[in-house]
Scaffold this motif. Structure first.
Motif, PDB file in Angstrom:
ATOM      1  N   PRO A 132      85.349   9.195  35.025  1.00  0.00           N
ATOM      2  CA  PRO A 132      84.931  10.054  33.921  1.00  0.00           C
ATOM      3  C   PRO A 132      85.977  11.100  33.520  1.00  0.00           C
ATOM      4  CG  PRO A 132      83.147   9.772  35.492  1.00  0.00           C
ATOM      5  CD  PRO A 132      84.380   9.206  36.136  1.00  0.00           C
ATOM      6  N   LEU A 133      86.849  11.466  34.463  1.00  0.00           N
ATOM      7  CA  LEU A 133      87.903  12.433  34.156  1.00  0.00           C
ATOM      8  C   LEU A 133      89.108  11.768  33.496  1.00  0.00           C
ATOM      9  CD1 LEU A 133      87.915  14.526  37.469  1.00  0.00           C
ATOM     10  CD2 LEU A 133      87.006  15.243  35.243  1.00  0.00           C
ATOM     11  N   ILE A 134      89.376  10.520  33.860  1.00  0.00           N
ATOM     12  CA  ILE A 134      90.611   9.848  33.454  1.00  0.00           C
ATOM     13  C   ILE A 134      90.484   9.126  32.113  1.00  0.00           C
ATOM     14  CG2 ILE A 134      92.146   7.934  34.092  1.00  0.00           C
ATOM     15  CD1 ILE A 134      91.659   8.817  37.045  1.00  0.00           C
ATOM     16  N   LEU A 135      89.323   8.526  31.873  1.00  0.00           N
ATOM     17  CA  LEU A 135      89.162   7.682  30.687  1.00  0.00           C
ATOM     18  C   LEU A 135      89.058   8.502  29.402  1.00  0.00           C
ATOM     19  CD1 LEU A 135      86.652   5.053  32.068  1.00  0.00           C
ATOM     20  CD2 LEU A 135      89.047   4.670  31.504  1.00  0.00           C
ATOM     21  N   LYS A 136      89.793   8.091  28.388  1.00  0.00           N
ATOM     22  CA  LYS A 136      89.722   8.769  27.090  1.00  0.00           C
ATOM     23  C   LYS A 136      88.340   8.599  26.469  1.00  0.00           C
ATOM     24  CE  LYS A 136      94.659   8.240  26.036  1.00  0.00           C
ATOM     25  NZ  LYS A 136      95.657   7.602  25.133  1.00  0.00           N
ATOM     26  N   THR A 137      87.803   7.389  26.566  1.00  0.00           N
ATOM     27  CA  THR A 137      86.452   7.129  26.077  1.00  0.00           C
ATOM     28  C   THR A 137      85.506   7.147  27.269  1.00  0.00           C
ATOM     29  OG1 THR A 137      87.309   5.724  24.312  1.00  0.00           O
ATOM     30  CG2 THR A 137      84.977   5.509  24.830  1.00  0.00           C
ATOM     31  N   LYS A 138      84.539   8.049  27.238  1.00  0.00           N
ATOM     32  CA  LYS A 138      83.631   8.225  28.368  1.00  0.00           C
ATOM     33  C   LYS A 138      82.408   7.320  28.204  1.00  0.00           C
ATOM     34  CE  LYS A 138      86.346  11.785  29.211  1.00  0.00           C
ATOM     35  NZ  LYS A 138      87.465  11.669  30.148  1.00  0.00           N
ATOM     36  N   THR A 178      89.382  17.520  38.951  1.00  0.00           N
ATOM     37  CA  THR A 178      89.763  17.885  37.580  1.00  0.00           C
ATOM     38  C   THR A 178      91.191  18.414  37.493  1.00  0.00           C
ATOM     39  OG1 THR A 178      87.484  18.242  36.863  1.00  0.00           O
ATOM     40  CG2 THR A 178      89.201  19.365  35.608  1.00  0.00           C
ATOM     41  N   PRO A 179      91.591  19.410  38.296  1.00  0.00           N
ATOM     42  CA  PRO A 179      92.977  19.899  38.176  1.00  0.00           C
ATOM     43  C   PRO A 179      94.025  18.889  38.627  1.00  0.00           C
ATOM     44  CG  PRO A 179      91.858  20.971  40.018  1.00  0.00           C
ATOM     45  CD  PRO A 179      90.819  20.209  39.266  1.00  0.00           C
ATOM     46  N   ILE A 180      93.680  18.035  39.596  1.00  0.00           N
ATOM     47  CA  ILE A 180      94.643  17.034  40.069  1.00  0.00           C
ATOM     48  C   ILE A 180      94.925  16.019  38.964  1.00  0.00           C
ATOM     49  CG2 ILE A 180      95.117  15.285  41.816  1.00  0.00           C
ATOM     50  CD1 ILE A 180      94.928  18.180  42.874  1.00  0.00           C
ATOM     51  N   VAL A 181      93.871  15.532  38.320  1.00  0.00           N
ATOM     52  CA  VAL A 181      94.028  14.576  37.219  1.00  0.00           C
ATOM     53  C   VAL A 181      94.786  15.216  36.063  1.00  0.00           C
ATOM     54  CG1 VAL A 181      92.761  13.291  35.450  1.00  0.00           C
ATOM     55  CG2 VAL A 181      91.997  13.211  37.837  1.00  0.00           C
ATOM     56  N   ARG A 182      94.454  16.476  35.759  1.00  0.00           N
ATOM     57  CA  ARG A 182      95.100  17.173  34.662  1.00  0.00           C
ATOM     58  C   ARG A 182      96.594  17.381  34.938  1.00  0.00           C
ATOM     59  NH1 ARG A 182      92.674  22.210  34.967  1.00  0.00           N
ATOM     60  NH2 ARG A 182      94.386  22.763  36.366  1.00  0.00           N
ATOM     61  N   ASP A 183      96.908  17.856  36.127  1.00  0.00           N
ATOM     62  CA  ASP A 183      98.310  18.175  36.446  1.00  0.00           C
ATOM     63  C   ASP A 183      99.171  16.929  36.574  1.00  0.00           C
ATOM     64  OD1 ASP A 183      97.481  20.783  36.431  1.00  0.00           O
ATOM     65  OD2 ASP A 183      97.492  21.033  38.612  1.00  0.00           O
ATOM     66  N   ALA A 184      98.544  15.804  36.938  1.00  0.00           N
ATOM     67  CA  ALA A 184      99.290  14.549  37.067  1.00  0.00           C
ATOM     68  C   ALA A 184      99.368  13.801  35.729  1.00  0.00           C
ATOM     69  CB  ALA A 184      98.640  13.653  38.117  1.00  0.00           C
ATOM     70  N   HIS A 185      98.701  14.345  34.714  1.00  0.00           N
ATOM     71  CA  HIS A 185      98.706  13.766  33.352  1.00  0.00           C
ATOM     72  C   HIS A 185      98.238  12.304  33.373  1.00  0.00           C
ATOM     73  CE1 HIS A 185     100.824  17.381  32.125  1.00  0.00           C
ATOM     74  NE2 HIS A 185     101.749  17.139  33.037  1.00  0.00           N
ATOM     75  N   ILE A 186      97.144  12.063  34.068  1.00  0.00           N
ATOM     76  CA  ILE A 186      96.617  10.702  34.184  1.00  0.00           C
ATOM     77  C   ILE A 186      95.525  10.484  33.143  1.00  0.00           C
ATOM     78  CG2 ILE A 186      95.514   9.010  35.691  1.00  0.00           C
ATOM     79  CD1 ILE A 186      96.548  10.687  38.066  1.00  0.00           C
ATOM     80  N   THR A 187      95.752   9.560  32.223  1.00  0.00           N
ATOM     81  CA  THR A 187      94.724   9.159  31.266  1.00  0.00           C
ATOM     82  C   THR A 187      94.794   7.637  31.098  1.00  0.00           C
ATOM     83  OG1 THR A 187      96.229   9.504  29.388  1.00  0.00           O
ATOM     84  CG2 THR A 187      94.740  11.316  29.957  1.00  0.00           C
ATOM     85  N   LEU A 188      93.640   7.042  30.896  1.00  0.00           N
ATOM     86  CA  LEU A 188      93.554   5.606  30.657  1.00  0.00           C
ATOM     87  C   LEU A 188      92.668   5.358  29.452  1.00  0.00           C
ATOM     88  CD1 LEU A 188      93.013   4.326  34.316  1.00  0.00           C
ATOM     89  CD2 LEU A 188      95.143   4.238  33.007  1.00  0.00           C
ATOM     90  N   ASP A 189      92.991   4.323  28.681  1.00  0.00           N
ATOM     91  CA  ASP A 189      92.177   3.972  27.504  1.00  0.00           C
ATOM     92  C   ASP A 189      90.849   3.354  27.951  1.00  0.00           C
ATOM     93  OD1 ASP A 189      94.079   4.851  25.693  1.00  0.00           O
ATOM     94  OD2 ASP A 189      95.147   2.932  25.782  1.00  0.00           O
TER      95      ASP A 189
END
Length: 315
Positions: free
Chosen positions: A94-100, A304-315
């Motif tokens: 839920p934190l990583i995916l652009k579409t939830k 949340t901060p780990i995902v944010r700081d590592a700039h991890i996003t997936l479509d």
């Protein structure tokens, strides 16, 4: 009118009291054979005995667990379709995916946090570091020279590495694979020297000497490897693990959730289950629904901060 309403309420109460009246489906949102699938099948077997109805395990893999979890979120809120959730389905995805595809808190009714399964930091036996302290020193002396493998971008094993980098103040490259198996093979073959893996899947290689374990990721040492330090003994506060928990769709009646919780707790207290979980390096929790709800909130806040700081996003 009032008499009719009273009868309706009484009928609903009777219906819930009789739960379950037919087969239940426990959705595992990953392929068969992994640690989540193994835990699910052990628990489903014992819950079937207590509930008096069969609990069938259904594997619905895809999108890192999102396909199966989404199916349960949309299922009827009657307790007959439940999910074996994990840190991936209820914190990381839920934190990583652009579409939830779903909300991990609003779209599910927590039932019970069943077990915690340690991850482990392993290296190829030819790698020079023999302890976590030596690894940290090596990575600080030669930033970005070394790489670590994971089961894929945004997976719990990837995030275990990112958390380690952040808390230890080190730098190393991340090499994502399409699954833990191929990644592990390349660490054993020394194509990539370092990996965070589930302890159960690495334990045989650790015992045979084809991998060297440096530390487990849980706050305390694992009972199955008492001589293996926790990473937190060198990097204070470091803690990650895989966890398995039961969830029902949001809106499932409280008495149905309570019945599922009671059956799962009874299953986890069974001596045979305790032995199998110990063999599996899993720590039994068997929480209340409220404790699982608080656990999910804490996991989302932690990652949340780990995902944010590592700039991890997936479509």
């Amino acid at each position: 009118m009032l008499a009719g309403a009273a009868l309706a309420v009484a009928w609903i109460g009777t219906a819930h009291a009789q739960f379950p009246e037919r087969t239940l489906t426990l959705v595992v949102p990953f392929a068969a054979g992994g640690s989540t699938d193994v835990v699910a099948r052990i628990v489903a077997n014992k819950m079937s005995e207590d509930l008096g109805q069969q609990v069938i395990v259904q594997n619905i893999g895809g999108a890192g667990g999102n396909v199966g979890a989404s199916n349960v979120a949309r299922a009827a809120a009657d307790g007959y379709t439940i999910l074996m959730g994990t840190v991936a389905t209820h914190a990381l995805n839920p934190l990583i995916l652009k579409t939830k595809p779903y909300d991990p808190e609003k779209d599910f009714a927590p039932v019970s946090l069943l077990v915690l399964v340690p991850n482990v930091l392993v290296v190829n036996p030819q790698f020079p570091a023999k302890t976590v302290a030596e690894l940290v020193a090596l990575l600080k002396a030669e930033p970005d020279k070394y790489a670590y493998a994971s089961s894929g971008n945004g997976t719990p094993l990837h995030l275990s590495g990112e958390l380690f980098k952040s808390m230890a103040g080190v730098s190393m490259q991340h090499i994502p694979y399409k699954g833990a198996g191929p990644a592990l093979n390349d660490v054993i073959g020394n194509q990539v020297p370092i990996m965070f893996d589930n302890l159960p899947s690495s334990s045989g290689h650790i015992k045979s000497g084809t991998l060297r374990a440096l530390g487990v990721t849980t706050a305390k040492r694992a009972a199955s490897f008492p001589d293996l330090p926790a990473i937190a003994e060198t990097v204070p506060g470091y803690e990650t693990y895989t966890w398995n928990a039961l969830f029902a769709p949001a809106g499932t009646p409280a008495d149905v959730v309570a019945r599922l919780n009671a059956a799962s707790k009874k299953a986890m207290a069974d001596p045979e289950v305790i032995k199998r979980m110990n063999d599996f390096s899993a720590t039994i929790v068997a929480s209340s629904p409220e404790e699982l709800g608080a656990h999910v909130k804490a996991e989302v806040a932690k990652w949340t901060p780990i995902v944010r700081d590592a700039h991890i996003t997936l479509d």
